[in-house]
Design an enzyme around this catalytic site. Structure first.
Site, PDB file in Angstrom:
ATOM      1  N   ASP A   1       0.805  -1.223   0.000  1.00 12.89           N
ATOM      2  CA  ASP A   1       0.000   0.000   0.000  1.00 12.89           C
ATOM      3  C   ASP A   1       0.841   1.277   0.000  1.00 12.89           C
ATOM      4  O   ASP A   1       0.346   2.339  -0.386  1.00 12.89           O
ATOM      5  CB  ASP A   1      -0.931   0.033   1.228  1.00 12.89           C
ATOM      6  CG  ASP A   1      -1.855  -1.170   1.272  1.00 12.89           C
ATOM      7  OD1 ASP A   1      -2.207  -1.691   0.205  1.00 12.89           O
ATOM      8  OD2 ASP A   1      -2.210  -1.598   2.390  1.00 12.89           O
TER       9      ASP A   1
ATOM     10  N   GLN B   1      -1.938  -8.306  -7.218  1.00 12.75           N
ATOM     11  CA  GLN B   1      -1.061  -7.168  -6.916  1.00 12.75           C
ATOM     12  C   GLN B   1      -0.005  -7.486  -5.860  1.00 12.75           C
ATOM     13  O   GLN B   1       0.955  -6.752  -5.692  1.00 12.75           O
ATOM     14  CB  GLN B   1      -1.902  -5.988  -6.414  1.00 12.75           C
ATOM     15  CG  GLN B   1      -2.874  -5.477  -7.443  1.00 12.75           C
ATOM     16  CD  GLN B   1      -3.980  -4.624  -6.817  1.00 12.75           C
ATOM     17  OE1 GLN B   1      -3.832  -3.422  -6.683  1.00 12.75           O
ATOM     18  NE2 GLN B   1      -5.080  -5.240  -6.431  1.00 12.75           N
TER      19      GLN B   1
HETATM   20  O1  F6P Z   1      -2.180  -4.171   3.255  1.00 15.55           O
HETATM   21  C1  F6P Z   1      -2.030  -4.901   2.089  1.00 15.55           C
HETATM   22  C2  F6P Z   1      -3.361  -5.312   1.534  1.00 15.55           C
HETATM   23  O2  F6P Z   1      -3.132  -6.005   0.329  1.00 15.55           O
HETATM   24  C3  F6P Z   1      -4.369  -4.176   1.328  1.00 15.55           C
HETATM   25  O3  F6P Z   1      -4.133  -3.456   0.158  1.00 15.55           O
HETATM   26  C4  F6P Z   1      -5.676  -4.931   1.354  1.00 15.55           C
HETATM   27  O4  F6P Z   1      -6.736  -4.101   1.777  1.00 15.55           O
HETATM   28  C5  F6P Z   1      -5.424  -6.012   2.351  1.00 15.55           C
HETATM   29  O5  F6P Z   1      -4.018  -6.186   2.431  1.00 15.55           O
HETATM   30  C6  F6P Z   1      -6.071  -7.322   2.000  1.00 15.55           C
HETATM   31  O6  F6P Z   1      -5.818  -8.211   3.012  1.00 15.55           O
HETATM   32  P1  F6P Z   1      -6.139  -9.761   2.947  1.00 15.55           P
HETATM   33  O7  F6P Z   1      -5.205 -10.390   1.956  1.00 15.55           O
HETATM   34  O8  F6P Z   1      -5.905 -10.239   4.346  1.00 15.55           O
HETATM   35  O9  F6P Z   1      -7.558  -9.858   2.501  1.00 15.55           O
END
Ligand code: F6P
Length: 323
Positions: free
Chosen positions: A128, A252
């Site tokens: 992020d 991503q």
């Molecule tokens: O903080 C990194 C991130 O990829 C954010 O961009 C996203 O909101 C979150 O983690 C998603 O988390 P998870 O993979 O636990 O759903």
């Protein structure tokens, strides 16, 4: 003087985390520190999943994505009893220093560990890019690379069909990835948390782009702001043009760290160990204005990253009054 050091990754994985681990392990071993890794982040620290590591173990990990010591989301680490268990696990092995690679949630836990007597340093590791007092978090550059390449591909198809694309990227409340991609991909309509526009404004900007003679339109938004499938439907109804939503999602977070990601990771991993050797604790290390710096956890976690106005202005100037 510290003698034993452990490294953990916490929160979402990010490309380059492995490179940081390799850097920190190598520097620590060069300095004759006994070196450990904690598997599965704070959950593993609580469950005592701590293992000794050698240079051989990390030899080839620097170019691989993800984190080879695994990560977990473990909000229960906020609980004093759980943290005390983690501290007891470190103390029972005589580990006196800990490097935490993660985002601001991870640094809140790291700050508490530092207050409980473990010498602790945090390294910003999140795609992020949303950590204050830093130019580049580990993972951001590679994620941006993936996003830009993916959007190029979406643009190939919407151009062929004369369609509208609504694309959603990650960022968890921070628009840095979307804004950077908006510039790199020449996006027509952008909405990010820091400069949010309403769905109606998005639609009228799309209409303006079409009126200006463009046959395809790209809309880019940060996650958690809109239901992009519903938004695409609304745009299609209003413009009568086929509109598709694309959520880039976890693509991503993968991918080999790009070269500058690796360099940044090597800088931060080695700097963290050298700061610990100087007796520092309770800080994050980062690169700011191209210089390695240390910032107290309190300051890092209580401040939000301010996206550079130059970046906003670049996008605005590029668009002119086209939308
Ligand atoms: O903080 C990194 C991130 O990829 C954010 O961009 C996203 O909101 C979150 O983690 C998603 O988390 P998870 O993979 O636990 O759903």
């Amino acid at each position: 003087m510290i003698k034993k050091i452990a490294i953990l990754t916490s929160g979402g994985d990010a490309p380059g985390m492995n490179t940081v681990i390799k850097a920190a392990v190598n520097v620590a071993l060069n300095e004759n520190l006994e070196t450990f890794v904690v598997k599965e982040g704070y959950l593993g620290l609580y469950n005592n999943k701590i293992e000794k590591v050698s240079k051989e173990d990390v030899k080839d990990i620097d170019v691989k994505s993800g984190t080879f010591i695994f990560t977990k989301r473990f909000p229960e680490f906020d609980n004093d009893k759980n943290r005390q268990q983690a501290v007891d696990n470190l103390n029972s092995r005589g580990i006196d220093a800990l490097i935490v690679i993660g985002g601001d949630g991870s640094f809140r836990g790291a700050n508490k560990l530092s207050q409980m007597g473990i010498k602790t340093i945090g390294i910003p590791g999140t795609i992020d890019g949303d950590i204050a007092f830093n130019d580049l978090t580990v993972g951001y550059l590679t994620a941006l690379d993936t996003i830009v390449e993916s959007i190029d591909k979406v643009k190939d198809t919407i151009t062929s069909h004369g369609r509208i694309a609504v694309i959603e990227v990650m960022g968890k409340g921070c628009g840095l990835l979307a804004l950077s991609a908006a510039i790199a991909n020449d996006i027509d309509v952008l909405s990010i948390p820091e400069k949010k526009i309403s769905e109606d404004e998005i639609i009228s900007k799309v209409e303006k782009v079409l009126k200006n003679g463009q046959n395809q339109v790209t809309v880019l938004v940060t996650e958690l702001m809109y239901d992009v499938n519903k938004l695409a439907k609304k745009i299609e109804e209003k413009t009568k043009k086929v509109t598709r939503a694309t959520i880039l999602g976890h693509t991503q977070r993968g991918g080999k760290p790009v070269p500058f990601e690796r360099i940044n990771a090597y800088k931060l991993g080695s700097f963290a160990v050298s700061e610990l050797l100087k007796g520092k604790t309770g800080i994050t290390v980062s690169v700011l204005n191209n210089k390695l710096i240390s910032t107290p956890f309190e300051k890092t976690v209580n401040n939000k990253l301010k996206i550079s106005e130059d970046l906003f202005n670049t996008y605005k100037l590029m668009k002119g009054n086209k939308n």
